[in-house]
Design a protein around this motif. Structure first.
Motif, mmCIF file in Angstrom:
data_model
loop_
_atom_site.group_PDB
_atom_site.id
_atom_site.type_symbol
_atom_site.label_atom_id
_atom_site.label_comp_id
_atom_site.label_asym_id
_atom_site.label_seq_id
_atom_site.Cartn_x
_atom_site.Cartn_y
_atom_site.Cartn_z
ATOM 1 N N ARG A 100 0.862 -1.186 0.000
ATOM 2 C CA ARG A 100 0.000 0.000 0.000
ATOM 3 C C ARG A 100 0.895 1.231 0.000
ATOM 4 N NH1 ARG A 100 -4.481 -1.947 4.431
ATOM 5 N NH2 ARG A 100 -5.056 -3.822 3.274
ATOM 6 N N VAL A 101 0.746 2.056 -1.030
ATOM 7 C CA VAL A 101 1.600 3.228 -1.175
ATOM 8 C C VAL A 101 0.987 4.426 -0.459
ATOM 9 C CG1 VAL A 101 2.775 4.754 -2.801
ATOM 10 C CG2 VAL A 101 2.348 2.376 -3.428
ATOM 11 N N GLY A 102 1.817 5.096 0.354
ATOM 12 C CA GLY A 102 1.351 6.289 1.067
ATOM 13 C C GLY A 102 2.028 6.372 2.420
ATOM 14 N N ASP A 103 1.696 7.414 3.176
ATOM 15 C CA ASP A 103 2.271 7.588 4.508
ATOM 16 C C ASP A 103 1.736 6.509 5.451
ATOM 17 O OD1 ASP A 103 3.514 8.861 6.792
ATOM 18 O OD2 ASP A 103 1.510 9.567 7.305
ATOM 19 N N ALA A 104 2.642 5.827 6.121
ATOM 20 C CA ALA A 104 2.244 4.722 6.998
ATOM 21 C C ALA A 104 1.356 5.195 8.144
ATOM 22 C CB ALA A 104 3.482 4.016 7.542
ATOM 23 N N GLY A 105 1.680 6.362 8.709
ATOM 24 C CA GLY A 105 0.876 6.895 9.818
ATOM 25 C C GLY A 105 -0.589 7.026 9.425
ATOM 26 N N GLU A 106 -0.805 7.376 8.175
ATOM 27 C CA GLU A 106 -2.153 7.509 7.612
ATOM 28 C C GLU A 106 -2.757 6.123 7.325
ATOM 29 O OE1 GLU A 106 -3.842 10.298 6.859
ATOM 30 O OE2 GLU A 106 -5.459 9.335 5.707
ATOM 31 N N ALA A 107 -1.978 5.284 6.687
ATOM 32 C CA ALA A 107 -2.458 3.937 6.326
ATOM 33 C C ALA A 107 -2.857 3.126 7.558
ATOM 34 C CB ALA A 107 -1.388 3.191 5.533
#
Ligand code: SAH
Ligand code: MG
Length: 204
Positions: A100-107
């Motif tokens: 999953r691509v994106g900021d981990a804190g958000e994911a």
């Protein structure tokens, strides 16, 4: 079966060479030993990896997990995620790893279901935040491995960290305290490689 495993070893060697040439901070062999021992003991079915890079640790984890393992791996960099996907597609674990691509804190706020193994290895200053956010997504026997917790010797050592690493070092100390003082976990810190914290969830 032999052929398949040989192919995986070759692929992993190619990935290691690429990582070294391109200065991608993939886990080193001493850290890998600790990580894989924890995976082998747990034989997890559902793994969360925070920090995919080129998929090197994800493939190793997949190779030591239960047959039916599903791995969710989080990566900020689209470029790295694409490289990782390319390698994963060439492996026997193509259908078992989802990036999953994106900021981990958000994911981490959008997870569903429970994980029995978590490998924390993304932004070093965010480990306490990652730890808090995963709590509601852990099985009662989950194992959490965090890489780089001794960060170049600055976390436990007497040498003061350069200015640019001060926040990271402070947050890694906070992480170590969080997992060590938490009654819900038994934690062991390993000095291998760049330092790893292995935390096993226990009934309080
Ligand atoms: N686990 C990999 C190495 C990961 S290196 C291995 O050992 O093979 C750390 C990765 O975390 C880098 O690829 C970096 O792009 C990613 N990262 C950094 N900050 C992030 C963030 N905020 N969210 C998700 N990934 C992040
Ligand atoms: Mg690491």
């Amino acid at each position: 079966m032999m052929g398949r495993l040989e192919d995986l070893d070759e692929l992993l060697a190619e990935m290691r060479a690429f990582g070294e040439a391109e200065h991608v901070p993939i886990i080193n062999s001493r850290g890998l030993g600790v990580l894989l021992q924890a995976v082998e003991e747990q034989r997890p079915h559902r793994v969360l990896e925070i920090g995919t890079a080129i998929g090197y640790s994800a493939l190793y984890i997949a190779s030591k997990s239960a047959e039916d393992v599903e791995i969710t791996s989080l990566e900020l960099s689209e470029e790295r995620a694409e490289i990782a996907q390319g390698y994963i597609d060439r492996s026997p674990f193509k259908d078992k790893i989802e990036i999953r691509v994106g900021d981990a804190g958000e994911a981490l706020t959008k997870l569903s279901g429970k994980y029995d193994f978590v490998f924390i290895d993304a932004a070093k200053g965010q480990y306490p935040d990652y730890f808090r956010k995963i709590q509601e997504h852990l099985t009662s026997n989950a194992v959490i491995v965090a890489d780089n917790v001794l960060f170049r010797g600055y976390v436990m050592g007497t040498v003061e960290a350069p200015r640019r690493f001060k926040t990271i070092v402070k947050r890694l100390r906070e992480y170590i305290d969080m997992v060590s003082e938490n009654a819900g976990y038994v934690t062991k810190i390993y000095e291998n490689g760049d330092g790893l914290a292995v935390s096993k969830r226990i009934a309080k």
